[in-house]
Design an enzyme around this catalytic site. Sequence first.
Site, PDB file in Angstrom:
ATOM      1  N   CYS A 171       0.978  -1.267  -0.007  1.00 47.70           N
ATOM      2  CA  CYS A 171       0.030  -0.044  -0.023  1.00 47.70           C
ATOM      3  C   CYS A 171       0.705   1.144  -0.158  1.00 47.70           C
ATOM      4  O   CYS A 171       0.632   1.938  -0.568  1.00 47.70           O
ATOM      5  CB  CYS A 171      -0.948   0.003   1.379  1.00 47.70           C
ATOM      6  SG  CYS A 171      -2.213  -1.168   1.130  1.00 47.70           S
ATOM      7  N   HIS A 172       2.020   1.299   0.754  1.00 53.98           N
ATOM      8  CA  HIS A 172       2.568   2.447   1.002  1.00 53.98           C
ATOM      9  C   HIS A 172       3.995   2.628   0.028  1.00 53.98           C
ATOM     10  O   HIS A 172       4.387   3.657   0.249  1.00 53.98           O
ATOM     11  CB  HIS A 172       2.914   2.694   2.561  1.00 53.98           C
ATOM     12  CG  HIS A 172       1.738   2.632   3.277  1.00 53.98           C
ATOM     13  ND1 HIS A 172       0.931   3.794   3.632  1.00 53.98           N
ATOM     14  CD2 HIS A 172       1.237   1.537   4.095  1.00 53.98           C
ATOM     15  CE1 HIS A 172      -0.071   3.554   4.402  1.00 53.98           C
ATOM     16  NE2 HIS A 172      -0.085   2.399   4.820  1.00 53.98           N
ATOM     17  N   HIS A 181       7.159   0.961  12.999  1.00 53.90           N
ATOM     18  CA  HIS A 181       5.626   1.246  13.259  1.00 53.90           C
ATOM     19  C   HIS A 181       4.940  -0.050  13.523  1.00 53.90           C
ATOM     20  O   HIS A 181       4.724  -0.900  13.059  1.00 53.90           O
ATOM     21  CB  HIS A 181       5.455   1.354  11.589  1.00 53.90           C
ATOM     22  CG  HIS A 181       5.860   2.770  11.050  1.00 53.90           C
ATOM     23  ND1 HIS A 181       5.602   4.084  11.230  1.00 53.90           N
ATOM     24  CD2 HIS A 181       6.970   2.782  10.298  1.00 53.90           C
ATOM     25  CE1 HIS A 181       6.304   4.946  10.481  1.00 53.90           C
ATOM     26  NE2 HIS A 181       7.067   3.954   9.896  1.00 53.90           N
ATOM     27  N   ASN A 224      26.228  -4.847  14.984  1.00 54.12           N
ATOM     28  CA  ASN A 224      27.204  -3.722  15.195  1.00 54.12           C
ATOM     29  C   ASN A 224      27.939  -3.390  13.787  1.00 54.12           C
ATOM     30  O   ASN A 224      28.341  -2.097  13.367  1.00 54.12           O
ATOM     31  CB  ASN A 224      28.220  -4.131  15.995  1.00 54.12           C
ATOM     32  CG  ASN A 224      28.404  -3.278  17.235  1.00 54.12           C
ATOM     33  OD1 ASN A 224      27.569  -2.310  17.342  1.00 54.12           O
ATOM     34  ND2 ASN A 224      29.313  -3.503  18.276  1.00 54.12           N
ATOM     35  N   SER A 225      27.909  -4.441  12.838  1.00 54.11           N
ATOM     36  CA  SER A 225      28.619  -4.210  11.597  1.00 54.11           C
ATOM     37  C   SER A 225      27.973  -3.093  10.890  1.00 54.11           C
ATOM     38  O   SER A 225      28.501  -2.510  10.001  1.00 54.11           O
ATOM     39  CB  SER A 225      28.537  -5.617  10.844  1.00 54.11           C
ATOM     40  OG  SER A 225      28.743  -6.628  11.540  1.00 54.11           O
ATOM     41  N   ARG A 241      49.211  -5.227  21.596  1.00 51.69           N
ATOM     42  CA  ARG A 241      50.218  -5.118  22.473  1.00 51.69           C
ATOM     43  C   ARG A 241      50.719  -6.615  22.639  1.00 51.69           C
ATOM     44  O   ARG A 241      50.963  -7.309  23.682  1.00 51.69           O
ATOM     45  CB  ARG A 241      49.992  -4.767  24.115  1.00 51.69           C
ATOM     46  CG  ARG A 241      49.287  -3.291  23.953  1.00 51.69           C
ATOM     47  CD  ARG A 241      49.563  -2.800  25.063  1.00 51.69           C
ATOM     48  NE  ARG A 241      48.778  -1.474  25.052  1.00 51.69           N
ATOM     49  CZ  ARG A 241      47.848  -1.184  26.098  1.00 51.69           C
ATOM     50  NH1 ARG A 241      47.853  -1.769  27.275  1.00 51.69           N
ATOM     51  NH2 ARG A 241      47.139  -0.115  25.989  1.00 51.69           N
ATOM     52  N   ARG A 285      40.421  11.729  10.841  1.00 48.95           N
ATOM     53  CA  ARG A 285      41.937  12.137  11.226  1.00 48.95           C
ATOM     54  C   ARG A 285      42.545  11.494  10.034  1.00 48.95           C
ATOM     55  O   ARG A 285      43.515  12.130   9.480  1.00 48.95           O
ATOM     56  CB  ARG A 285      42.137  11.180  12.378  1.00 48.95           C
ATOM     57  CG  ARG A 285      41.704  12.115  13.655  1.00 48.95           C
ATOM     58  CD  ARG A 285      42.016  11.339  15.089  1.00 48.95           C
ATOM     59  NE  ARG A 285      41.108  10.409  15.158  1.00 48.95           N
ATOM     60  CZ  ARG A 285      41.199   9.038  15.715  1.00 48.95           C
ATOM     61  NH1 ARG A 285      42.602   8.868  16.210  1.00 48.95           N
ATOM     62  NH2 ARG A 285      40.551   8.031  15.741  1.00 48.95           N
ATOM     63  N   ARG A 291      42.198  -3.315  19.250  1.00 51.22           N
ATOM     64  CA  ARG A 291      41.903  -3.869  17.843  1.00 51.22           C
ATOM     65  C   ARG A 291      42.295  -2.618  17.107  1.00 51.22           C
ATOM     66  O   ARG A 291      42.092  -1.565  17.439  1.00 51.22           O
ATOM     67  CB  ARG A 291      40.445  -4.038  17.724  1.00 51.22           C
ATOM     68  CG  ARG A 291      40.122  -4.311  16.142  1.00 51.22           C
ATOM     69  CD  ARG A 291      38.890  -4.846  15.929  1.00 51.22           C
ATOM     70  NE  ARG A 291      37.789  -3.647  16.396  1.00 51.22           N
ATOM     71  CZ  ARG A 291      37.412  -2.842  15.458  1.00 51.22           C
ATOM     72  NH1 ARG A 291      38.193  -2.547  14.522  1.00 51.22           N
ATOM     73  NH2 ARG A 291      36.517  -1.877  16.033  1.00 51.22           N
ATOM     74  N   ALA A 297      38.115  -5.177  12.523  1.00 50.04           N
ATOM     75  CA  ALA A 297      36.758  -5.746  12.958  1.00 50.04           C
ATOM     76  C   ALA A 297      36.068  -6.493  11.570  1.00 50.04           C
ATOM     77  O   ALA A 297      35.683  -7.625  11.776  1.00 50.04           O
ATOM     78  CB  ALA A 297      35.736  -4.757  13.523  1.00 50.04           C
TER      79      ALA A 297
HETATM   80  O1  MEZ Z   1      37.308  -0.732  12.634  1.00 48.42           O
HETATM   81  C1  MEZ Z   1      36.641   0.237  13.257  1.00 48.42           C
HETATM   82  O2  MEZ Z   1      36.327   0.268  14.239  1.00 48.42           O
HETATM   83  C2  MEZ Z   1      37.054   1.767  12.582  1.00 48.42           C
HETATM   84  C3  MEZ Z   1      37.925   1.962  11.249  1.00 48.42           C
HETATM   85  C4  MEZ Z   1      36.219   2.765  12.999  1.00 48.42           C
HETATM   86  C5  MEZ Z   1      36.348   4.027  12.489  1.00 48.42           C
HETATM   87  O3  MEZ Z   1      36.897   4.909  13.554  1.00 48.42           O
HETATM   88  O4  MEZ Z   1      35.711   4.328  11.792  1.00 48.42           O
END
Ligand code: MEZ
Length: 598
Positions: free
Chosen positions: A72-73, A102, A192-193, A229, A410, A571, A576
């Site tokens: 519908c939407h 929703h 988290n990914s 480390r 950075r 890490r 990751a």
């Molecule tokens: O791998 C990470 O956690 C990563 C590169 C994070 C980030 O600062 O962008």
Amino acid sequence: MKRRLVILIFVALSIGSCGYHEDSDKQAQPSIEDNKSLGAFHTEMEGCAICHDETAEVTDSETYENTQCIECHGDSADLGNPELEYDPHTSHLGNINCTSCHKGHETPQFYCNNCHSFEHYNMPFADAVKKEPWDKDWNQNAIQKAIDAGPVEETDVIVVGAGSAGFNASISAHRTGAEVILFEKAPFSGGNSMLAAGGFNAVGTPQQKKKGIEDSIEWFVEDAMKGGRYQNDEALVQIMAEESADGIKWLVSLGANMDDLKRSGGARVERTHRPSGGASVGPHIIMTLRAAAKSENVDLRLNSRVEKIVLKEEDKSVAGVVVHGKHSGYNMVAADSVVLATGGYGMNKEMIAYYRPTFKDMTSSNNITATGDGIRLAKEIGASMTDIDWVQAHPTIGKDSRILISETVRGVGAIMVNTDGQRFINELTTRDRASDAILKQKDQYAWLVFDTQLIEKKKMVRGYDHLGMLQKANTIEQLAEITGMSSLPETVEAYNRFQATGKDEAFGRDQMPLNLTQPPFYAVRVAPGIHHTMGGVAISVESEVLNLQSYPILGLYAAGEVTGGVHGYNRLGGNAIADTVVFGRRAGVNAAQFALTK
Ligand code: MEZ
């Protein structure tokens, strides 16, 4: 290959009452006359059938209901507002279930506000009844009852958690010939990914070759070990390095773009692969994996939290899991292999307070799903943990927010200064050192400062602007004035000099791709926040989960942030995603082979 055994017995939404529970919690349920809820509003049009298939139960993934919404939407793409650069329908969550936000019979929720704090327009039906979340408790009695009742369903491989590790494991297991069910407790996949901003560290790729970057597996391993480390399990790091290029190739074969390259903190060369155009890596990879899993018919079940791993009495090998579905309730599902891909515990306040008390009041960049479920599940059946108390603070989370300001900012050229406007560290050092250094500054936070050249190079920075996080001025002097950083003009002048000569005389930063000369100038306030939990379930190089005697628990595999050992005490940025892809694939293939040869 095994066949499904028993038809699921769903207990939740009864069709006769149009999705309302008739039993417990009666007053909390809206009545059909109560047109405050989305469900009641629709019922007035054509009855329950407008949303529900009246001949079937509501599945945990709410697939039918969502198809009805879209019919519908339109879907998220159709609903996206082109006037807005960012809007809730086209955000980095991708095309997710409408019912994630929703809710049919209760108060809607802006899922995105778990990380952000948008002042959105009021969502329709915002005054519907509030309900307790379906997954508030872990009910031990219900879990035991499900085990006593025996499996209602059987498959070869169960994968727990639909982030990058879980998707990679599921697709790989499926391609190895196994029948796979992928359980995800959230109403949509990604974990988290999906929030990863940086990239995927890999060595020996065509992308590196094209850019003429000299790198080696040995360097990759050395950098990861040094960053960790030297507490990493070197055998795991070696595998991650050796299989990283294959991981990139695999993602590209599934449709991902990994053509941009940059250098992350602690790496000696550019090996962090990301989508070209400056988009964040996480949403891109997750959308690619979602589509691949769908086209391969991986059986993804949302709103389904695995609450117990069940072992066979006779040899203590895996017998299956108990899963708690939003609508189906508690059920045991049998499988010879289980892959844990549940992520870390960066959003579990109790675990953080226990394992890393000094971080207990810190913000976190993690998805709200990162509550350490897999660690709990594995511990309960005698798995060994490694480096469990090592938690990484990322130095640059937007102050007083949960938004990660990627270290690529950075990497691309921003400088980091204290509240007086003075640099205090090489901006490209490892995260633990940068975080410690910020916490030693008098206000325990810092500013990242950059100019318009960086905004043009880094699309994601526009997102920070959109979220109102950036201070902006036409001159460095003005920026200094509005932020109170009195020494900023001298700092920038010195930095521009170092950048022109290529020699950072103050802190030895060896990459200074941009100067700060092009107005407008920007500053964003940052402070350390929990980003990654390095410790977790101990695994072998084959991704087998190890018991307290370091023997594999037969049939149990794990990959990604739920595991420990890969990253040591710290890490590196970009490792990751490498971890989730390399060990996700390994876990999937090995779990499938184990189940198929049983
Ligand atoms: O791998 C990470 O956690 C990563 C590169 C994070 C980030 O600062 O962008």
